[in-house]
Write an enzyme that holds these catalytic residues in place. Structure first.
Site, PDB file in Angstrom:
ATOM      1  N   HIS A 136      49.630 137.466 -41.980  1.00 12.08           N
ATOM      2  CA  HIS A 136      50.807 137.325 -41.112  1.00 12.08           C
ATOM      3  C   HIS A 136      51.981 136.802 -41.939  1.00 12.08           C
ATOM      4  CE1 HIS A 136      53.491 136.292 -37.956  1.00 12.08           C
ATOM      5  NE2 HIS A 136      53.330 134.993 -38.107  1.00 12.08           N
ATOM      6  N   ASN A 152      59.822 137.142 -39.857  1.00 14.93           N
ATOM      7  CA  ASN A 152      58.619 137.016 -39.020  1.00 14.93           C
ATOM      8  C   ASN A 152      58.845 137.785 -37.714  1.00 14.93           C
ATOM      9  OD1 ASN A 152      56.529 136.188 -37.374  1.00 14.93           O
ATOM     10  ND2 ASN A 152      56.760 133.998 -37.803  1.00 14.93           N
ATOM     11  N   CYS A 157      51.652 135.374 -32.764  1.00 16.90           N
ATOM     12  CA  CYS A 157      51.551 136.021 -34.083  1.00 16.90           C
ATOM     13  C   CYS A 157      50.165 136.580 -34.358  1.00 16.90           C
ATOM     14  CB  CYS A 157      51.937 135.027 -35.170  1.00 16.90           C
ATOM     15  SG  CYS A 157      53.609 134.415 -34.941  1.00 16.90           S
TER      16      CYS A 157
END
Ligand code: UT7
Length: 332
Positions: free
Chosen positions: A256, A286, A116
């Site tokens: 994020h 996500n 990520c």
């Protein structure tokens, strides 16, 4: 001292058409729209369907969007960096495939694997090639086809992740804008909490590895959650402090998109109000390395030249970091 900075001069993006809603997930695993919404903030995510559709399909689409918007000739691109943990194949790099697909025949290209945090690692790397004077046009892509490594029988992971990719163009500037500062960290002991165990050199693919579900994302969610909140907030506070920025000086936080509760806690610790927090987790979930360029893509029209943006990410590795960007243009 060399005062050339790398400015983000354009943003492109791509998300697949198929929308996997919380309602559909209710038919696949024991969960509810209410649980997913209240625990994560996610309502739906995109899924790339079809045979032979790797992450490069989304990366190339994002780059084509970027090239069109910025009226850039692909032959002028010097370098393409693709942050992804779901490459089309272990090798060649997906960046190589994208470069060929978009006609960037004079570029060299490589992938970065930092889950990520991949996009911000790649952003800093790309910026250094510009600041050094070595290159004039660098494309940084972040994207993942998480649906290719998710077990849709595991309710603790399948509700979170989605597919998508975004890309930015970096060019030199002496205009006091661009990538101003970056801080990055990693801690390999985090591998125990978030990983995909098989398919690499330690456990190559075998009938056993498939039977044991080792080719899927494994996550100890509650532990990762705690590390994410602490590290994202701490590193963002550090970058603000060393650039003399208070909460009021920050125009936007681009965090994020893993969980709305992590985002809220990070913003709170940084003294940043909700109206300045970029958020699109509700529609994409996500997308791992895709979240930050997709945020910039969605918010581009609201950004003004000179805006102070703090980007923050945390993910598998563990990897984390923060980048301070002074936005370089006001979109028409
Ligand atoms: O992006 C890279 C880094 N990743 C992250 O930052 C993700 C960090 N973690 C998270 O976002 C959260 O930990 C999750 C969303 C993964 C899970 O939320 P949580 O609030 O931490 O839940 P939990 O794992 O502590 O589980 C609480 C309960 C459990 O039931 P019991 O044991 O209390 O009866 C779970 O079995 O919620 C249950 N549960 C679910 N219930 C309905 C877990 N997943 C689900 C689900 N639907 N999908």
């Amino acid at each position: 001292m060399n005062n050339v900075k790398a400015a983000i001069t354009g943003v492109g993006g791509y998300v697949p058409d198929y929308i996997l809603t919380n309602k559909e997930l209710e038919t696949m695993v024991e969960t509810s729209d209410e649980w997913i919404t209240s625990r994560t903030g996610i309502k739906e995510r995109r899924i790339l369907k079809g045979e032979n559709q790797g992450v490069s399909v989304m990366g190339a689409a994002a780059v084509k969007d970027l090239l069109t918007k910025t009226k850039t000739d692909p032959k002028d691109i010097d370098l393409i960096i693709f942050a992804t943990v779901t490459p089309d194949m272990p090798f060649p790099a997906s960046a190589n495939i994208v470069a060929a697909e978009v006609g960037a025949t004079n570029a060299f290209s490589f992938d970065i694997s930092a889950a990520c945090s991949g996009f911000i690692y790649a952003l800093t790397t790309g910026a250094k090639y510009i600041e050094s004077g070595m290159y004039k046009k660098v494309i940084v892509i972040g994207g993942d086809k998480m649906s290719s490594i998710i077990n849709y029988k595991d309710r603790t992971t399948c509700i979170i992740f989605g597919d998508g990719a975004g890309a930015v163009l970096l060019e030199p500037t002496t205009d006091q804008v661009g990538i101003i500062d970056s801080i990055h960290r990693s801690d390999g002991t985090g591998a125990n909490y978030l990983n995909m165990k098989a398919g690499g050199s330690r456990i190559p693919a075998s009938h056993e590895s498939i039977d044991q579900h080792l080719h899927y994302v494994y996550q100890e969610g509650a532990s990762v959650f705690k590390f994410a909140v602490t590290n994202m907030a701490d590193i963002s506070a550090k970058i603000m402090e060393r650039n003399n920025l208070k909460g009021d000086d920050v125009s936007w936080l681009a965090p994020h998109q893993a969980n709305k509760r992590i985002i809220d806690a990070t913003a709170d610790r940084m003294g940043i109000t909700e109206d300045k927090v970029m958020m699109n987790i509700e529609k994409y979930g996500n997308t791992t390395a895709g979240t930050i360029p997709l945020l910039l893509w969605d918010y581009e029209k609201k950004l003004k030249k000179g805006d102070n943006i703090i980007i923050a990410a945390f993910g598998g590795g563990f990897t984390w970091g923060s980048v301070y960007v002074k936005w370089a243009y006001t979109a028409n």
